[in-house]
Enzyme design. Sequence first.
Site, PDB file in Angstrom:
ATOM      1  N   ASP A 178       7.115  56.158  41.885  1.00  0.00           N
ATOM      2  CA  ASP A 178       5.720  56.256  41.479  1.00  0.00           C
ATOM      3  C   ASP A 178       5.650  57.658  40.894  1.00  0.00           C
ATOM      4  O   ASP A 178       5.698  58.644  41.636  1.00  0.00           O
ATOM      5  CB  ASP A 178       4.780  56.127  42.680  1.00  0.00           C
ATOM      6  CG  ASP A 178       3.327  56.137  42.242  1.00  0.00           C
ATOM      7  OD1 ASP A 178       2.961  57.052  41.469  1.00  0.00           O
ATOM      8  OD2 ASP A 178       2.556  55.243  42.638  1.00  0.00           O
ATOM      9  N   HIS A 179       5.613  57.764  39.575  1.00  0.00           N
ATOM     10  CA  HIS A 179       5.835  59.090  38.990  1.00  0.00           C
ATOM     11  C   HIS A 179       4.739  60.090  39.386  1.00  0.00           C
ATOM     12  O   HIS A 179       4.939  61.292  39.287  1.00  0.00           O
ATOM     13  CB  HIS A 179       6.041  59.019  37.468  1.00  0.00           C
ATOM     14  CG  HIS A 179       4.790  58.879  36.671  1.00  0.00           C
ATOM     15  ND1 HIS A 179       4.178  57.674  36.478  1.00  0.00           N
ATOM     16  CD2 HIS A 179       4.046  59.785  36.007  1.00  0.00           C
ATOM     17  CE1 HIS A 179       3.094  57.859  35.738  1.00  0.00           C
ATOM     18  NE2 HIS A 179       2.985  59.129  35.431  1.00  0.00           N
ATOM     19  N   HIS A 241      -0.628  54.510  41.721  1.00  0.00           N
ATOM     20  CA  HIS A 241      -0.896  55.945  41.616  1.00  0.00           C
ATOM     21  C   HIS A 241      -2.112  56.388  42.437  1.00  0.00           C
ATOM     22  O   HIS A 241      -2.061  57.374  43.163  1.00  0.00           O
ATOM     23  CB  HIS A 241      -1.125  56.353  40.155  1.00  0.00           C
ATOM     24  CG  HIS A 241      -0.010  55.941  39.234  1.00  0.00           C
ATOM     25  ND1 HIS A 241       1.303  55.947  39.613  1.00  0.00           N
ATOM     26  CD2 HIS A 241      -0.016  55.517  37.944  1.00  0.00           C
ATOM     27  CE1 HIS A 241       2.059  55.546  38.592  1.00  0.00           C
ATOM     28  NE2 HIS A 241       1.282  55.265  37.577  1.00  0.00           N
TER      29      HIS A 241
HETATM   30  C1  BG6 Z   1       1.591  54.724  33.975  1.00  0.00           C
HETATM   31  C2  BG6 Z   1       0.686  53.634  33.492  1.00  0.00           C
HETATM   32  O1  BG6 Z   1       2.151  54.372  35.224  1.00  0.00           O
HETATM   33  O2  BG6 Z   1       0.846  55.926  34.113  1.00  0.00           O
HETATM   34  C3  BG6 Z   1       0.067  54.024  32.178  1.00  0.00           C
HETATM   35  O3  BG6 Z   1       1.435  52.436  33.340  1.00  0.00           O
HETATM   36  C4  BG6 Z   1      -0.618  55.363  32.278  1.00  0.00           C
HETATM   37  O4  BG6 Z   1      -0.853  53.033  31.727  1.00  0.00           O
HETATM   38  C5  BG6 Z   1       0.303  56.404  32.897  1.00  0.00           C
HETATM   39  O5  BG6 Z   1      -0.994  55.756  30.971  1.00  0.00           O
HETATM   40  C6  BG6 Z   1      -0.448  57.668  33.190  1.00  0.00           C
HETATM   41  O6  BG6 Z   1       0.458  58.652  33.603  1.00  0.00           O
HETATM   42  P1  BG6 Z   1       0.154  60.198  33.414  1.00  0.00           P
HETATM   43  O7  BG6 Z   1       1.327  60.885  34.042  1.00  0.00           O
HETATM   44  O8  BG6 Z   1       0.025  60.452  31.936  1.00  0.00           O
HETATM   45  O9  BG6 Z   1      -1.154  60.479  34.113  1.00  0.00           O
END
Ligand code: BG6
Length: 483
Positions: A178-179, A241
């Site tokens: 989960d980045h 997230h």
């Molecule tokens: C991803 C989603 O996991 O996270 C995307 O699939 C989203 O739709 C993105 O744009 C948002 O990530 P960050 O790091 O730019 O907030």
Amino acid sequence: MPNMTFVLFGATGDLAKRKLFPALYNLFLDGKIPDAISIIGLGRTPYLHDDFQSVVKNALQEYSRRPIQTSSVQDFLNHFQYCIFDATSEESYQNLHELIQRREAELDIPENRLFYLSVAPQLVEGIAANLSASGISQTKGWKRLIVEKPFGSDLKSAQHLNKCLSIAFHEDEVYRIDHYLGKPMVQNLESLVFANPALGLLLDHTQIANVQITASETVGVESRAAYYDQAGAIRDMVQNHLLQLVMMTALNLPEKLTPKEIENKKIEVITSLRPIQKETAYQDIVRGQYTAGEVLGTPVVGYTEEPGVDISSMNDTYVAARLYIDNPSWNGIPFYIRTGKRTNEKSTRIVLEFKSKVDDANRLSTEGITPNLLIVEIGPKENISLRVNMKDPSTNRFTPTSINFSTTVEHQPEAYELLLFDAMIGNATFFAHWREVELSWKWIQPIMEAFQENRLPLHSYPAGSIGPDAANQLLQVDQFNWW
Ligand code: BG6
């Protein structure tokens, strides 16, 4: 760090180019990859090893946060080999196995194998089964599997997927990305209170009025309609997230804990989330979809006019929710979460609003007083600040002033650098564990059903706005507003 083989499924894809190759390269620059590492990229495109190394180099030129160092980049690229691969063909697995073993012998690498699945979700199950059937995952060293989201599309499919993975990999060997858990500010949350006892005193729960978590974006559906029109914001952002951010915020740990203890604490939080029933979901959930508008000065089309989106789509591009964590720490303190595409700003942040002491409206010199806020900005800016009220003696009016607790750190590592490094050393703290994922789906399930059965309105909001007005009302009935 032990020497190892890193097998990347989906090496010709977007994620590999934008995030994974640059992350590996920046780890290489920091001396944070093993001396002997065999990186094998897999894809359907018929590349030779050299072609593939050029693909990697081009990706670094375009996306690396630090520029390529010409003197050493070839040393980095030499770690990479390529294998043409069809995830459904037995022969492909045999070829891959041979290549892995040949490189292990050449470089004297023990059978430590890390598999990274950056592939379409429908391929994950088959790959895990074939890794086992082909013997690739039966190693004399350790083996680990990194899986990208989405992890299932509902509770049942996630449970099924997990069962399939568990045939070939033990839970300790599965690293679900989960980045958001790789973002430096999110990682900070775990140690914030323990490292700053003064902040811990400030975060006395009896003084917190509410917690707000925002993950807003200016981008629309981009070229991902096939996936997004099925997923919606609820699966794409909330299930993973945002609920991870809720767990990380609610941790509030006074001491340093082991990864296992942190995992247990997070599970305690998600287990205590008050269930939302589909029949009454409309009371606590707002869903929205963007219409045409203007984002940062550029006119943009509405969601249903986006390429690949069904003109009658009822998909949610915005979700706001009110949550309660029914445990002794957070009892009665509302958590508000929201996420939306095509809003007015890109911002991920957590705001803790403190209770206001100003209850006597007739007292003089309270003009301008607003609640104290602790603001944790996760991205694109990273910062922690406290908002206080300062009185201007000449007007006797208060104005809010921010005290910054952190300075902007230049060249912060990217989420994928931190996560890949942790996976290589076997630290799963900032990965989503199965119970967290399962319980998140369980909590979300009735909401998805309420959406499916149209039990709550789909509010529209113009692109470039802060979202539907109904999301403001969600807080206004509790006498709050979004920060
Ligand atoms: C991803 C989603 O996991 O996270 C995307 O699939 C989203 O739709 C993105 O744009 C948002 O990530 P960050 O790091 O730019 O907030």
